[in-house]
Write a protein that holds these residues in place. Structure first.
Motif, PDB file in Angstrom:
ATOM      1  N   MET A   1      33.707  39.851  32.688  1.00  0.00           N
ATOM      2  CA  MET A   1      33.818  41.243  32.241  1.00  0.00           C
ATOM      3  C   MET A   1      35.183  41.474  31.597  1.00  0.00           C
ATOM      4  SD  MET A   1      33.452  44.720  34.502  1.00  0.00           S
ATOM      5  CE  MET A   1      31.772  44.319  34.946  1.00  0.00           C
ATOM      6  N   SER A   2      35.190  42.096  30.443  1.00  0.00           N
ATOM      7  CA  SER A   2      36.455  42.318  29.740  1.00  0.00           C
ATOM      8  C   SER A   2      37.336  43.298  30.484  1.00  0.00           C
ATOM      9  CB  SER A   2      36.187  42.850  28.334  1.00  0.00           C
ATOM     10  OG  SER A   2      37.405  43.174  27.697  1.00  0.00           O
ATOM     11  N   LYS A   3      38.640  43.104  30.364  1.00  0.00           N
ATOM     12  CA  LYS A   3      39.599  44.006  30.993  1.00  0.00           C
ATOM     13  C   LYS A   3      39.849  45.249  30.141  1.00  0.00           C
ATOM     14  CE  LYS A   3      41.861  40.009  33.011  1.00  0.00           C
ATOM     15  NZ  LYS A   3      43.011  39.121  32.951  1.00  0.00           N
ATOM     16  N   LYS A   4      39.331  45.286  28.921  1.00  0.00           N
ATOM     17  CA  LYS A   4      39.600  46.401  28.017  1.00  0.00           C
ATOM     18  C   LYS A   4      38.601  47.528  28.274  1.00  0.00           C
ATOM     19  CE  LYS A   4      41.283  43.343  24.364  1.00  0.00           C
ATOM     20  NZ  LYS A   4      40.927  42.063  24.967  1.00  0.00           N
ATOM     21  N   ASN A   5      39.057  48.761  28.189  1.00  0.00           N
ATOM     22  CA  ASN A   5      38.169  49.906  28.314  1.00  0.00           C
ATOM     23  C   ASN A   5      38.839  51.127  27.719  1.00  0.00           C
ATOM     24  OD1 ASN A   5      39.753  51.386  30.304  1.00  0.00           O
ATOM     25  ND2 ASN A   5      39.281  49.671  31.638  1.00  0.00           N
ATOM     26  N   LEU A   6      38.265  52.304  27.975  1.00  0.00           N
ATOM     27  CA  LEU A   6      38.781  53.523  27.373  1.00  0.00           C
ATOM     28  C   LEU A   6      39.447  54.430  28.391  1.00  0.00           C
ATOM     29  CD1 LEU A   6      35.823  54.282  24.952  1.00  0.00           C
ATOM     30  CD2 LEU A   6      37.972  53.094  24.468  1.00  0.00           C
TER      31      LEU A   6
ATOM     32  N   ASP B   1      47.690  52.796  28.728  1.00  0.00           N
ATOM     33  CA  ASP B   1      47.124  51.479  28.980  1.00  0.00           C
ATOM     34  C   ASP B   1      45.617  51.637  29.113  1.00  0.00           C
ATOM     35  OD1 ASP B   1      49.583  50.179  29.046  1.00  0.00           O
ATOM     36  OD2 ASP B   1      49.885  50.711  31.148  1.00  0.00           O
ATOM     37  N   ARG B   2      44.883  50.623  28.730  1.00  0.00           N
ATOM     38  CA  ARG B   2      43.433  50.708  28.794  1.00  0.00           C
ATOM     39  C   ARG B   2      42.910  49.563  29.662  1.00  0.00           C
ATOM     40  NH1 ARG B   2      41.951  54.417  24.943  1.00  0.00           N
ATOM     41  NH2 ARG B   2      43.528  54.859  23.373  1.00  0.00           N
ATOM     42  N   TYR B   3      42.105  49.887  30.649  1.00  0.00           N
ATOM     43  CA  TYR B   3      41.600  48.905  31.580  1.00  0.00           C
ATOM     44  C   TYR B   3      40.124  49.163  31.882  1.00  0.00           C
ATOM     45  CZ  TYR B   3      46.592  48.202  32.584  1.00  0.00           C
ATOM     46  OH  TYR B   3      47.936  47.968  32.475  1.00  0.00           O
TER      47      TYR B   3
ATOM     48  N   THR C   1      49.935  52.701  45.118  1.00  0.00           N
ATOM     49  CA  THR C   1      50.373  51.316  44.934  1.00  0.00           C
ATOM     50  C   THR C   1      49.223  50.349  44.656  1.00  0.00           C
ATOM     51  OG1 THR C   1      52.400  51.616  46.199  1.00  0.00           O
ATOM     52  CG2 THR C   1      51.544  49.376  46.048  1.00  0.00           C
ATOM     53  N   PRO C   2      48.103  50.377  45.381  1.00  0.00           N
ATOM     54  CA  PRO C   2      47.021  49.442  45.063  1.00  0.00           C
ATOM     55  C   PRO C   2      46.556  49.530  43.604  1.00  0.00           C
ATOM     56  CG  PRO C   2      46.653  50.418  47.204  1.00  0.00           C
ATOM     57  CD  PRO C   2      47.799  51.182  46.585  1.00  0.00           C
ATOM     58  N   GLU C   3      46.436  50.757  43.088  1.00  0.00           N
ATOM     59  CA  GLU C   3      46.009  50.924  41.691  1.00  0.00           C
ATOM     60  C   GLU C   3      47.085  50.422  40.730  1.00  0.00           C
ATOM     61  OE1 GLU C   3      44.931  54.485  38.527  1.00  0.00           O
ATOM     62  OE2 GLU C   3      44.899  54.899  40.682  1.00  0.00           O
ATOM     63  N   ARG C   4      48.343  50.733  41.035  1.00  0.00           N
ATOM     64  CA  ARG C   4      49.428  50.279  40.162  1.00  0.00           C
ATOM     65  C   ARG C   4      49.496  48.750  40.114  1.00  0.00           C
ATOM     66  NH1 ARG C   4      52.652  54.549  42.878  1.00  0.00           N
ATOM     67  NH2 ARG C   4      52.953  56.287  41.415  1.00  0.00           N
ATOM     68  N   VAL C   5      49.369  48.117  41.284  1.00  0.00           N
ATOM     69  CA  VAL C   5      49.435  46.658  41.330  1.00  0.00           C
ATOM     70  C   VAL C   5      48.246  46.049  40.590  1.00  0.00           C
ATOM     71  CG1 VAL C   5      49.490  44.620  42.820  1.00  0.00           C
ATOM     72  CG2 VAL C   5      50.731  46.685  43.483  1.00  0.00           C
ATOM     73  N   ALA C   6      47.080  46.664  40.736  1.00  0.00           N
ATOM     74  CA  ALA C   6      45.899  46.169  40.026  1.00  0.00           C
ATOM     75  C   ALA C   6      46.117  46.202  38.513  1.00  0.00           C
ATOM     76  CB  ALA C   6      44.676  47.007  40.406  1.00  0.00           C
ATOM     77  N   LYS C   7      46.652  47.316  38.022  1.00  0.00           N
ATOM     78  CA  LYS C   7      46.914  47.430  36.587  1.00  0.00           C
ATOM     79  C   LYS C   7      47.999  46.456  36.140  1.00  0.00           C
ATOM     80  CE  LYS C   7      45.436  52.238  36.149  1.00  0.00           C
ATOM     81  NZ  LYS C   7      45.843  53.637  35.905  1.00  0.00           N
TER      82      LYS C   7
ATOM     83  N   LEU D   1      46.481  42.959  35.860  1.00  0.00           N
ATOM     84  CA  LEU D   1      45.655  42.801  34.659  1.00  0.00           C
ATOM     85  C   LEU D   1      46.532  42.677  33.417  1.00  0.00           C
ATOM     86  CD1 LEU D   1      42.634  45.189  35.287  1.00  0.00           C
ATOM     87  CD2 LEU D   1      42.855  42.738  35.700  1.00  0.00           C
ATOM     88  N   TYR D   2      47.628  43.430  33.381  1.00  0.00           N
ATOM     89  CA  TYR D   2      48.548  43.319  32.246  1.00  0.00           C
ATOM     90  C   TYR D   2      49.191  41.940  32.208  1.00  0.00           C
ATOM     91  CZ  TYR D   2      52.524  44.070  29.184  1.00  0.00           C
ATOM     92  OH  TYR D   2      53.440  43.942  28.170  1.00  0.00           O
ATOM     93  N   LEU D   3      49.613  41.452  33.366  1.00  0.00           N
ATOM     94  CA  LEU D   3      50.326  40.178  33.428  1.00  0.00           C
ATOM     95  C   LEU D   3      49.409  38.978  33.215  1.00  0.00           C
ATOM     96  CD1 LEU D   3      52.661  40.976  36.452  1.00  0.00           C
ATOM     97  CD2 LEU D   3      53.315  40.830  34.046  1.00  0.00           C
TER      98      LEU D   3
END
Length: 212
Positions: free
Chosen positions: A1-6, A21-23, A54-60, A63-65
């Protein structure tokens, strides 16, 4: 599944500045759940104020890294290839490298120096740092990162030779384990003309030289 979204992330909105950022929202939710569990298992309280997001921030951040998995380095190079009768060395040095060690998922960072000798085609200079990022934004070991950059340039441009040197500090060595704070790891990879001592020496001299 792509990491890109709107999905727009405006968590870092500051006066006059909006970070977007788009995820993939499903992937963010899934990863956030795992990081929420990790916080609990290490003895933290995910419900306290400082850790609520924090969980959401770390997840993003993760995905960026690791966005390099979604990118095609060869396509990036091919998008800016030009016919040019230039056959001297082209060097792009001091390219910032930020990656993560696949053994401990801790960062390593430093600089990459990339050179090639054209064989009928040159590539837009900005594409060299781009492909460094493509391979760095994955779980890596420095040795493989060095070879992947070399092979991508060689297989796409078909130059007379490619030279790569990467110098990095690894937090898995300085924060844990042997805890050596000032150690630097250097790796290199060469093809074609760069296998000749004279050409390789010219490249190494160029990346060591300071302008001005």
């Amino acid at each position: 599944m792509s990491k890109k979204n709107l999905i727009q992330d405006d968590d870092d909105n500051i006066e006059g500045y909006v970070k977007i950022d788009r995820y993939n929202p499903e992937l963010i939710d899934s990863l956030s759940t795992h990081y929420h569990s990790v916080l609990k298992q290490i003895g933290e309280d995910p419900a306290r104020e400082g850790l609520l997001k924090t969980p959401e921030r770390v997840a993003k951040a993760m995905l960026y890294l690791t966005q390099g998995y979604d990118l095609d380095a060869k396509s990036i190079l091919k998008s800016a290839m030009f016919k040019e009768e230039y056959s001297q060395m082209v060097v792009v040095k001091d390219i910032e490298v930020y990656s993560m060690c696949e053994h401990h998922m801790l960062p390593f960072f430093g600089k990459a120096h990339v050179a090639y000798i054209p064989n009928g085609h040159v590539v837009g200079l900005s594409k060299i740092p781009r492909i460094v990022d493509v391979f760095a934004r994955r779980l890596q070991v420095q040795e493989r990162l060095t070879n992947e950059i070399r092979d991508c340039i060689q297989d796409t441009l078909h130059p007379l030779g490619v030279g790569i040197v990467i110098e990095c500090r690894h937090l898995c060595m300085s924060m844990r384990g042997v805890q050596k704070q000032n150690s630097v790891t250097t790796t290199s990879a060469f093809t074609g003309e760069f296998l000749k001592e004279k050409t390789r020496a010219e490249f190494l001299n160029l990346i060591a030289a300071k302008l001005g």
